[in-house]
Each structure stands twice: as C-alpha cells, then as structure tokens.
Enzyme design. Structure first.
Site, PDB file in Angstrom:
ATOM      1  N   SER A 136       0.857  -1.190   0.000  1.00 37.46           N
ATOM      2  CA  SER A 136       0.000   0.000   0.000  1.00 37.46           C
ATOM      3  C   SER A 136       0.886   1.230   0.000  1.00 37.46           C
ATOM      4  O   SER A 136       2.042   1.175   0.460  1.00 37.46           O
ATOM      5  CB  SER A 136      -0.878   0.005   1.257  1.00 37.46           C
ATOM      6  OG  SER A 136      -1.538   1.247   1.428  1.00 37.46           O
ATOM      7  N   TYR A 149      -1.093  -0.700  10.925  1.00 36.42           N
ATOM      8  CA  TYR A 149      -1.309  -1.130   9.531  1.00 36.42           C
ATOM      9  C   TYR A 149      -0.210  -0.577   8.634  1.00 36.42           C
ATOM     10  O   TYR A 149       0.389  -1.314   7.841  1.00 36.42           O
ATOM     11  CB  TYR A 149      -2.682  -0.652   9.051  1.00 36.42           C
ATOM     12  CG  TYR A 149      -2.935  -0.902   7.575  1.00 36.42           C
ATOM     13  CD1 TYR A 149      -3.304  -2.158   7.116  1.00 36.42           C
ATOM     14  CD2 TYR A 149      -2.807   0.133   6.647  1.00 36.42           C
ATOM     15  CE1 TYR A 149      -3.532  -2.383   5.763  1.00 36.42           C
ATOM     16  CE2 TYR A 149      -3.024  -0.082   5.298  1.00 36.42           C
ATOM     17  CZ  TYR A 149      -3.389  -1.344   4.863  1.00 36.42           C
ATOM     18  OH  TYR A 149      -3.603  -1.564   3.519  1.00 36.42           O
ATOM     19  N   LYS A 153       2.807  -2.577   6.353  1.00 30.96           N
ATOM     20  CA  LYS A 153       3.004  -2.409   4.915  1.00 30.96           C
ATOM     21  C   LYS A 153       4.442  -1.976   4.605  1.00 30.96           C
ATOM     22  O   LYS A 153       5.023  -2.390   3.593  1.00 30.96           O
ATOM     23  CB  LYS A 153       1.992  -1.415   4.348  1.00 30.96           C
ATOM     24  CG  LYS A 153       0.557  -1.942   4.346  1.00 30.96           C
ATOM     25  CD  LYS A 153       0.452  -3.284   3.628  1.00 30.96           C
ATOM     26  CE  LYS A 153      -0.982  -3.779   3.510  1.00 30.96           C
ATOM     27  NZ  LYS A 153      -1.076  -5.079   2.814  1.00 30.96           N
TER      28      LYS A 153
END
Length: 251
Positions: A136, A149, A153
């Site tokens: 991402s 999160y 990534k």
C-alpha cells in the site's frame, strides 16, 4: 501485449472480496489455474459461483502451522499473490499487544510463511516463478489512526526487497504492488462521508479513486514474462498520490 498464464498455477490470499477477488478472477481469465484463499466460506462460495474453475481453501492465514499444512498440501504453485490483510484503527497510544500481533500475523508473517513454502517448491522443481505482495502507499505515507497497519506495509515492502535479493538468483522474482485509494469493503470503513472521499481524491493528481481492475492488471503484468527483469520493485498504483507533499488539493 497478450498475457497468458496457461499451464501456470497461481495462489491468491484474501481472495474472497475486494482486490484479492478481482486478482483471482483476472488470473483465471488469463489462463492460470487459481487457488483462492479466504477465511470467510461464504465469500469463497460466491467466488466459485462467479468462476467455477477456481479452487478455494477456507483458511485463517494468521495461524502459522495450519497455514503451512494447507499450502504445502496444494502442491505446485508458480505464481503467488500475498494480498490478505487486516486494517484496524488504533493510535500508537491505543495499540495493544494483541492488536499489534494480529496485524503482523496476517499482514506480514503470513506473507513470509506462504512465500517460504512457494519459493522452496519452485526451487526444488528447478522451475521459475513470481511473487507479488500487495502492499500500500500506506507503507510510504503514514495515515492518521492506522500506525500499525502502515508499519506492516512498510515491513512488507522491505520483505519484498529482501526476498527479491535472495530469490532472484533462484529464478523467483518478487515485487510489491502498492495501491493508493481503492474503495474496497475494508477501505470504505475509513472513508465514510462524501466530504472525506472528496478530500482524499483531491490529493490525487488523476482526481479519482483507483479501480480494483487497475490493481489486478498491474499484478498480472508483474507476474508475467513481460516483467521478466522487474525484481524488488515497489510499484505504486495511486494516480500520483505519493509524488507531492502539498496539503492542498492539486485540482
């Protein structure tokens, strides 16, 4: 350009919905035999209704040992897409050990675990293959409320480079595909109002959200022989979102 995966076996995690489902359907359409993994049986049943040639496995990839057993039992896999991820909202001050572990188990450790099995299989067959990790732009640009999160990534991006370095001489290419804003069931939770969505797309030079198929097309290219010398790359599919720092809309 005519991508054809006939005779190739692909595995896609998190394939029940969103980007993973789109990728699984795309690879099947391009001729691959596809194994689709999800932890939600109903999503897999729906996927089978859409494409009966896709084989499904209901699996929580956060469980290291059970995942190894299920993936090893599949046998040959030539193409791997590590797509599955979770995205919980907690600040650094709010994050608990359980919350952190859950995110790293699914978003990072599972990708390493499955890649290890697939790469060892390709190498033992003296074959060739490719792995694409769905990362991402959040691995590059942090997002308020999602530090864990974003960190998973960033970790996936470094894992991509590390695997590319290690596996390249063994004829296994590894790349990351880093989508920007895609309206999936997961991302929609953080972009509820139209005002939030307009503010988000205002920062994208192309002026809109990314379509799931645009991510799937990029993944298909990276897995294909057309990308035969692309290895260790982090490929943003974001309409130019990460190329500027201005807090103001670009249009």
């Amino acid at each position: 350009m005519n991508i054809n995966f006939t005779g190739r076996i692909a595995l896609v995690t998190g394939a029940g919905k969103g980007i993973g489902r789109c990728i699984a359907l795309k690879l099947s359409k391009l001729g691959a035999k596809v194994y689709a993994v999800s932890r939600t049986e109903a999503d897999l049943d729906s996927l089978k209704e859409e494409d009966s040639s896709i084989e499904t496995r209901c699996l929580d990839i956060g469980n290291w040992d059970n995942t190894r057993k299920v993936i090893e039992d599949l046998g040959q896999v030539d193409l791997l897409v590590n797509n599955a991820a979770i995205m919980g909202c907690k600040t650094v001050l709010e994050a608990t050990e359980e919350f952190i572990d859950e995110h790293f188990d699914v978003n990072f450790k599972a990708a390493l675990n499955i890649s290890q099995i697939v790469a060892k299989g390709i190498i033992s067959r003296k074959g060739s293959g490719a792995i694409v990790n769905i990362s991402s732009i959040c691995g590059i640009l942090t997002t308020p409320g999602y530090p864990i999160y974003c960190t998973t990534k960033a970790a996936i991006d470094m894992l991509t480079k590390s695997m590319a370095l290690e596996f390249g001489p063994l004829k296994v290419r590894v790349n990351s595909c880093n989508p920007g804003g895609v309206l999936t069931p997961m991302s929609e939770k953080g972009l509820v109002s139209q005002e939030q969505r307009d503010a988000f797309t205002g920062r994208i030079p192309m002026g809109r959200f990314i379509e799931q198929d645009e991510v799937a097309n990029t993944v298909a290219f990276l897995l294909s022989d057309y990308a035969s010398m692309i290895n260790g790359a982090l490929v943003p599919v974001d309409g130019g979102h990460i190329i500027h720092m201005s807090p103001n809309p670009v249009h």
